[in-house]
Motif scaffolding. Structure first.
Motif, PDB file in Angstrom:
ATOM      1  N   ASP A 142       0.828  -1.211   0.000  1.00 36.95           N
ATOM      2  CA  ASP A 142       0.000   0.000   0.000  1.00 36.95           C
ATOM      3  C   ASP A 142       0.860   1.258   0.000  1.00 36.95           C
ATOM      4  OD1 ASP A 142      -2.336  -1.458  -0.019  1.00 36.95           O
ATOM      5  OD2 ASP A 142      -2.576  -1.424   2.167  1.00 36.95           O
ATOM      6  N   GLN A 143       2.036   1.173   0.636  1.00 30.70           N
ATOM      7  CA  GLN A 143       2.925   2.334   0.708  1.00 30.70           C
ATOM      8  C   GLN A 143       3.796   2.486  -0.538  1.00 30.70           C
ATOM      9  OE1 GLN A 143       4.848   1.019   4.306  1.00 30.70           O
ATOM     10  NE2 GLN A 143       3.715   2.461   5.603  1.00 30.70           N
ATOM     11  N   GLU A 144       4.263   1.355  -1.089  1.00 28.08           N
ATOM     12  CA  GLU A 144       5.216   1.387  -2.212  1.00 28.08           C
ATOM     13  C   GLU A 144       4.795   0.413  -3.328  1.00 28.08           C
ATOM     14  OE1 GLU A 144       7.707   3.344  -2.685  1.00 28.08           O
ATOM     15  OE2 GLU A 144       7.909   4.285  -0.717  1.00 28.08           O
ATOM     16  N   PRO A 145       3.620   0.581  -3.917  1.00 34.98           N
ATOM     17  CA  PRO A 145       3.167  -0.374  -4.933  1.00 34.98           C
ATOM     18  C   PRO A 145       4.088  -0.448  -6.151  1.00 34.98           C
ATOM     19  CG  PRO A 145       1.781   1.591  -4.928  1.00 34.98           C
ATOM     20  CD  PRO A 145       2.645   1.677  -3.714  1.00 34.98           C
ATOM     21  N   THR A 146       4.678   0.662  -6.538  1.00 36.79           N
ATOM     22  CA  THR A 146       5.558   0.661  -7.711  1.00 36.79           C
ATOM     23  C   THR A 146       6.794  -0.179  -7.459  1.00 36.79           C
ATOM     24  OG1 THR A 146       4.795   2.865  -8.341  1.00 36.79           O
ATOM     25  CG2 THR A 146       6.866   2.099  -9.309  1.00 36.79           C
ATOM     26  N   GLN A 147       7.382  -0.058  -6.260  1.00 37.60           N
ATOM     27  CA  GLN A 147       8.558  -0.867  -5.934  1.00 37.60           C
ATOM     28  C   GLN A 147       8.228  -2.354  -5.933  1.00 37.60           C
ATOM     29  OE1 GLN A 147      11.061   1.088  -6.521  1.00 37.60           O
ATOM     30  NE2 GLN A 147      12.177   0.867  -4.581  1.00 37.60           N
ATOM     31  N   TRP A 148       7.079  -2.719  -5.377  1.00 36.00           N
ATOM     32  CA  TRP A 148       6.675  -4.123  -5.321  1.00 36.00           C
ATOM     33  C   TRP A 148       6.510  -4.689  -6.737  1.00 36.00           C
ATOM     34  CZ3 TRP A 148       4.388  -7.229  -1.055  1.00 36.00           C
ATOM     35  CH2 TRP A 148       4.788  -6.750   0.210  1.00 36.00           C
ATOM     36  N   GLU A 149       5.990  -3.908  -7.637  1.00 36.66           N
ATOM     37  CA  GLU A 149       5.789  -4.395  -9.005  1.00 36.66           C
ATOM     38  C   GLU A 149       7.105  -4.428  -9.778  1.00 36.66           C
ATOM     39  OE1 GLU A 149       2.498  -2.904 -11.151  1.00 36.66           O
ATOM     40  OE2 GLU A 149       1.089  -3.245  -9.505  1.00 36.66           O
ATOM     41  N   LYS A 150       7.955  -3.413  -9.587  1.00 36.19           N
ATOM     42  CA  LYS A 150       9.252  -3.396 -10.270  1.00 36.19           C
ATOM     43  C   LYS A 150      10.130  -4.571  -9.849  1.00 36.19           C
ATOM     44  CE  LYS A 150       9.857   1.540 -11.241  1.00 36.19           C
ATOM     45  NZ  LYS A 150      10.656   2.762 -10.920  1.00 36.19           N
ATOM     46  N   ALA A 151       9.979  -5.023  -8.608  1.00 36.07           N
ATOM     47  CA  ALA A 151      10.797  -6.122  -8.092  1.00 36.07           C
ATOM     48  C   ALA A 151      10.237  -7.496  -8.465  1.00 36.07           C
ATOM     49  CB  ALA A 151      10.915  -6.014  -6.576  1.00 36.07           C
ATOM     50  N   SER A 152       9.078  -7.539  -9.103  1.00 41.11           N
ATOM     51  CA  SER A 152       8.412  -8.799  -9.440  1.00 41.11           C
ATOM     52  C   SER A 152       8.722  -9.192 -10.877  1.00 41.11           C
ATOM     53  CB  SER A 152       6.899  -8.663  -9.260  1.00 41.11           C
ATOM     54  OG  SER A 152       6.566  -8.372  -7.927  1.00 41.11           O
ATOM     55  N   PRO A 153       9.514 -10.228 -11.102  1.00 46.36           N
ATOM     56  CA  PRO A 153       9.831 -10.645 -12.472  1.00 46.36           C
ATOM     57  C   PRO A 153       8.598 -10.934 -13.323  1.00 46.36           C
ATOM     58  CG  PRO A 153      11.278 -11.742 -10.901  1.00 46.36           C
ATOM     59  CD  PRO A 153      10.243 -11.017 -10.088  1.00 46.36           C
ATOM     60  N   LEU A 154       7.543 -11.456 -12.709  1.00 49.44           N
ATOM     61  CA  LEU A 154       6.324 -11.765 -13.459  1.00 49.44           C
ATOM     62  C   LEU A 154       5.840 -10.563 -14.258  1.00 49.44           C
ATOM     63  CD1 LEU A 154       3.771 -13.427 -14.161  1.00 49.44           C
ATOM     64  CD2 LEU A 154       2.805 -12.690 -11.954  1.00 49.44           C
ATOM     65  N   TYR A 155       5.918  -9.383 -13.661  1.00 49.80           N
ATOM     66  CA  TYR A 155       5.371  -8.183 -14.299  1.00 49.80           C
ATOM     67  C   TYR A 155       6.369  -7.505 -15.230  1.00 49.80           C
ATOM     68  CZ  TYR A 155       2.224  -9.091 -10.421  1.00 49.80           C
ATOM     69  OH  TYR A 155       1.376  -9.709  -9.526  1.00 49.80           O
ATOM     70  N   GLN A 156       7.572  -8.080 -15.354  1.00 51.16           N
ATOM     71  CA  GLN A 156       8.590  -7.514 -16.239  1.00 51.16           C
ATOM     72  C   GLN A 156       8.836  -8.375 -17.475  1.00 51.16           C
ATOM     73  OE1 GLN A 156       9.273  -4.589 -14.976  1.00 51.16           O
ATOM     74  NE2 GLN A 156       8.324  -5.165 -13.028  1.00 51.16           N
ATOM     75  N   VAL A 157       8.147  -9.501 -17.598  1.00 50.77           N
ATOM     76  CA  VAL A 157       8.388 -10.408 -18.729  1.00 50.77           C
ATOM     77  C   VAL A 157       8.168  -9.671 -20.043  1.00 50.77           C
ATOM     78  CG1 VAL A 157       7.551 -12.481 -19.913  1.00 50.77           C
ATOM     79  CG2 VAL A 157       7.796 -12.476 -17.419  1.00 50.77           C
ATOM     80  N   ASN A 158       9.103  -9.884 -20.969  1.00 47.14           N
ATOM     81  CA  ASN A 158       9.012  -9.270 -22.296  1.00 47.14           C
ATOM     82  C   ASN A 158       9.672 -10.207 -23.307  1.00 47.14           C
ATOM     83  OD1 ASN A 158      11.982  -8.438 -22.668  1.00 47.14           O
ATOM     84  ND2 ASN A 158      11.463  -7.571 -20.664  1.00 47.14           N
ATOM     85  N   ALA A 159       9.704  -9.807 -24.543  1.00 47.26           N
ATOM     86  CA  ALA A 159      10.194 -10.675 -25.619  1.00 47.26           C
ATOM     87  C   ALA A 159      11.664 -11.031 -25.467  1.00 47.26           C
ATOM     88  CB  ALA A 159       9.954 -10.014 -26.970  1.00 47.26           C
ATOM     89  N   PHE A 160      12.408 -10.282 -24.640  1.00 48.23           N
ATOM     90  CA  PHE A 160      13.845 -10.527 -24.473  1.00 48.23           C
ATOM     91  C   PHE A 160      14.166 -11.329 -23.212  1.00 48.23           C
ATOM     92  CE2 PHE A 160      13.344  -6.547 -26.824  1.00 48.23           C
ATOM     93  CZ  PHE A 160      14.025  -6.865 -27.985  1.00 48.23           C
TER      94      PHE A 160
END
Length: 300
Positions: A216-234
């Motif tokens: 709730d305090q740092e949602p952006t940090q939690w998402e940036k640290a989650s590989p699931l949400y960073q998956v891309n073609a590379f």
């Protein structure tokens, strides 16, 4: 090549002369402490401690200077310097707060016949919050790619991480650092979660401390640290090796689906009736090493 190797040893010895500043360190996570706990539940287990004396080891090689101190890594090398080897960077676990690179020594030794292996020190949460650890590990990859003194095939670099180190390995594997040249070709995630804010995740105080606050305090940090949400073609090809404890699979199946949709190769294997820290112990150690070598031989 051998002259450069001797120079590297000399530089490492010089580094050891200079003492690091005293800093607060969490020593709660240790191999022997973990064994003492797990052996009460599973009396049949033993520590995987076999060391092959044919492997060359260079310790405390400086790879990065932060504002406060120097970070180091250990290198485990095959004795044949006539060819270049794929490089494996091993990342220890400990809840982003504890642990050290020496915990990966047995695994490094077991892999150093076919690969050049580096075990890496990185800043933990008592010293620096996310993304400091991630930045350190990117710099370790860049250091490996820049090496002229070690017989590294810089086009073939993989990262292997255990627990929180597995999360960091998968984050590196999403290649969000590709523009800085720190991309890797393969990942082995050993029981590391790949999503912090996820229905399967049970991360709490340890993650919040590392990420600088609750979701709730740092949602952006939690998402940036989650590989699931960073998956891309590379994103790099990935082997998931898991214990039988579901909480450490958090986000794994969703990440595999996303990678498959992008045509990225994955493998997954769960060791039955195994503790979270199975990578330290027999009877799981050798089968784990066999699966790692098989995966990397095909995909690196």
């Amino acid at each position: 090549m051998k002259g450069s190797f001797l120079l590297l040893i000399f530089n490492s010895l010089c580094f050891l002369v200079h003492a690091q500043e005293i800093r607060k360190v969490d020593t709660s996570f240790t191999v022997h402490g973990t064994f003492a706990k797990e052996s009460k539940r599973r009396p049949h287990i033993t520590l995987a401690e076999k060391v092959d004396t044919t492997v060359l080891t260079i310790r405390q090689i400086p790879y990065k200077k932060t504002d406060d101190r120097i970070l180091s890594l250990d290198a485990y090398l095959p004795k044949n310097f006539d060819i270049r080897y794929p490089c494996l960077i091993l990342i220890h676990g400990g809840g982003w707060r504890s642990g050290n690179k020496e915990m990966m020594a047995t695994m490094a030794n077991a892999l150093a016949h076919q690969f050049l292996v580096l075990t890496v020190e990185y800043r933990l949460s008592l010293e620096a919050k996310f993304p400091a650890a991630y930045t350190d590990l990117m710099d370790a990859v860049l250091w490996a790619k820049s090496q002229k003194q070690l017989p590294i095939d810089t086009a073939r670099i993989a990262v292997i991480g255990t627990s929180s180190g597995g999360q960091l390995a998968s984050l590196l594997g999403t290649n969000t650092a590709a523009n800085k040249g720190a991309s890797v070709q393969a990942v082995v995630n050993i029981d590391g979660i790949v999503a912090f804010n996820h229905p399967e995740s049970e991360e709490g105080e340890m993650a919040s401390f590392w990420l600088g606050g609750t979701y709730d305090q740092e949602p952006t940090q939690w998402e940036k640290a989650s590989p699931l949400y960073q998956v891309n073609a590379f994103t790099a090809k990935t082997l998931f090796l898991n214990s039988s404890i579901p909480r450490f699979h958090a986000g794994r199946d969703d990440m595999i689906r996303k990678m498959h949709d992008l045509g990225i190769y994955t493998e997954v294997f769960t060791f039955k009736d195994s503790p979270h820290t199975f990578w330290f112990f027999n009877p799981w150690f050798e089968p784990m090493i066999d699966k790692i070598i098989s995966f990397l031989t095909k995909n690196l």
